[in-house]
Design an enzyme around this catalytic site. Structure first.
Site, PDB file in Angstrom:
ATOM      1  N   HIS A   1     123.567  39.712 -31.714  1.00 56.66           N
ATOM      2  CA  HIS A   1     124.641  39.973 -32.681  1.00 56.66           C
ATOM      3  C   HIS A   1     124.072  39.959 -34.085  1.00 56.66           C
ATOM      4  CE1 HIS A   1     124.510  35.664 -31.717  1.00 56.66           C
ATOM      5  NE2 HIS A   1     124.838  35.425 -32.972  1.00 56.66           N
TER       6      HIS A   1
ATOM      7  N   ASP B   1     134.194  36.565 -37.006  1.00 57.61           N
ATOM      8  CA  ASP B   1     133.673  35.295 -36.488  1.00 57.61           C
ATOM      9  C   ASP B   1     134.782  34.242 -36.480  1.00 57.61           C
ATOM     10  OD1 ASP B   1     130.504  34.077 -36.322  1.00 57.61           O
ATOM     11  OD2 ASP B   1     132.158  32.640 -36.451  1.00 57.61           O
TER      12      ASP B   1
ATOM     13  N   HIS C   1     125.285  39.250 -37.880  1.00 63.81           N
ATOM     14  CA  HIS C   1     126.309  38.702 -38.758  1.00 63.81           C
ATOM     15  C   HIS C   1     126.371  39.559 -40.017  1.00 63.81           C
ATOM     16  CE1 HIS C   1     126.366  34.556 -36.837  1.00 63.81           C
ATOM     17  NE2 HIS C   1     125.166  34.957 -36.452  1.00 63.81           N
TER      18      HIS C   1
ATOM     19  N   HIS D   1     123.790  36.664 -26.788  1.00 60.47           N
ATOM     20  CA  HIS D   1     124.087  38.100 -26.730  1.00 60.47           C
ATOM     21  C   HIS D   1     123.827  38.589 -28.152  1.00 60.47           C
ATOM     22  CE1 HIS D   1     126.877  41.551 -25.217  1.00 60.47           C
ATOM     23  NE2 HIS D   1     126.444  41.910 -26.423  1.00 60.47           N
TER      24      HIS D   1
HETATM   25  P1  5GP Z   1     124.668  32.412 -33.751  1.00 60.70           P
HETATM   26  O1  5GP Z   1     124.671  30.953 -34.090  1.00 60.70           O
HETATM   27  O2  5GP Z   1     124.343  32.610 -32.279  1.00 60.70           O
HETATM   28  O3  5GP Z   1     123.822  33.255 -34.642  1.00 60.70           O
HETATM   29  O4  5GP Z   1     126.140  32.927 -34.003  1.00 60.70           O
HETATM   30  C1  5GP Z   1     127.145  32.879 -33.039  1.00 60.70           C
HETATM   31  C2  5GP Z   1     128.433  33.048 -33.784  1.00 60.70           C
HETATM   32  O5  5GP Z   1     129.450  33.324 -32.839  1.00 60.70           O
HETATM   33  C3  5GP Z   1     128.878  31.798 -34.557  1.00 60.70           C
HETATM   34  O6  5GP Z   1     128.995  32.131 -35.940  1.00 60.70           O
HETATM   35  C4  5GP Z   1     130.208  31.434 -33.921  1.00 60.70           C
HETATM   36  O7  5GP Z   1     131.162  30.971 -34.849  1.00 60.70           O
HETATM   37  C5  5GP Z   1     130.637  32.740 -33.270  1.00 60.70           C
HETATM   38  N1  5GP Z   1     131.467  32.566 -32.101  1.00 60.70           N
HETATM   39  C6  5GP Z   1     131.202  31.765 -31.032  1.00 60.70           C
HETATM   40  N2  5GP Z   1     132.192  31.860 -30.118  1.00 60.70           N
HETATM   41  C7  5GP Z   1     133.083  32.754 -30.617  1.00 60.70           C
HETATM   42  C8  5GP Z   1     134.319  33.272 -30.111  1.00 60.70           C
HETATM   43  O8  5GP Z   1     134.798  32.943 -29.027  1.00 60.70           O
HETATM   44  N3  5GP Z   1     134.983  34.167 -30.894  1.00 60.70           N
HETATM   45  C9  5GP Z   1     134.491  34.556 -32.119  1.00 60.70           C
HETATM   46  N4  5GP Z   1     135.211  35.438 -32.800  1.00 60.70           N
HETATM   47  N5  5GP Z   1     133.318  34.106 -32.601  1.00 60.70           N
HETATM   48  C10 5GP Z   1     132.631  33.203 -31.870  1.00 60.70           C
HETATM   49 ZN    ZN Z   2     126.705  39.421 -23.151  1.00 59.28          ZN
END
Ligand code: 5GP
Ligand code: ZN
Length: 112
Positions: free
Chosen positions: A98, A29, A100, A96
């Protein structure tokens, strides 16, 4: 499709890879919330947990079969947490699917 994680899978946006096979991609991340913070994603674009069905659940099973190895390879030998945010109330920021993987330190006892 304007999906940042599809672009990461395609190599159009750089990332620090943790694991890859035919169906799965895992990378660190960019804004880690624990000393080790890895995202595991299906290469197929699935927007979130709400879109898991019998048509694509085999890939979800594969992800969970691989998570122990990805965690171990990242040095997570004392436990870890797996989280997937789905939708607005969970603050899902990338649409998309994911998972963690968080660890490398004792984590909060609360989750919300
Ligand atoms: P969500 O909030 O959708 O559960 O988690 C999305 C995660 O994607 C966040 O922890 C954020 O830091 C990570 N993220 C967003 N954009 C990028 C990127 O361009 N590269 C990487 N490695 N992580 C990303
Ligand atoms: Zn996608």
């Amino acid at each position: 499709m304007d999906c940042i994680f599809c672009k990461i899978i395609a190599g159009e946006i750089p990332s620090k890879k943790a694991y890859e096979d035919r169906d799965i991609f895992a990378f660190y991340d960019i804004n880690p919330q624990a000393p080790i913070h890895i995202l595991v994603i299906p290469k197929e674009h699935i927007c979130c947990i709400d879109r898991i069905s019998s048509d694509n659940s085999a890939i979800i099973a594969k992800i969970f079969e691989k998570i122990p190895q990805i965690a171990k390879d990242a040095g997570l030998t004392n436990g870890y947490r797996v989280v997937s945010n789905c939708g607005n109330d969970a603050c899902q920021s990338v649409r998309h699917l994911h998972f963690h993987i968080l660890g490398g330190t004792p984590l909060s006892e609360t989750m919300a």
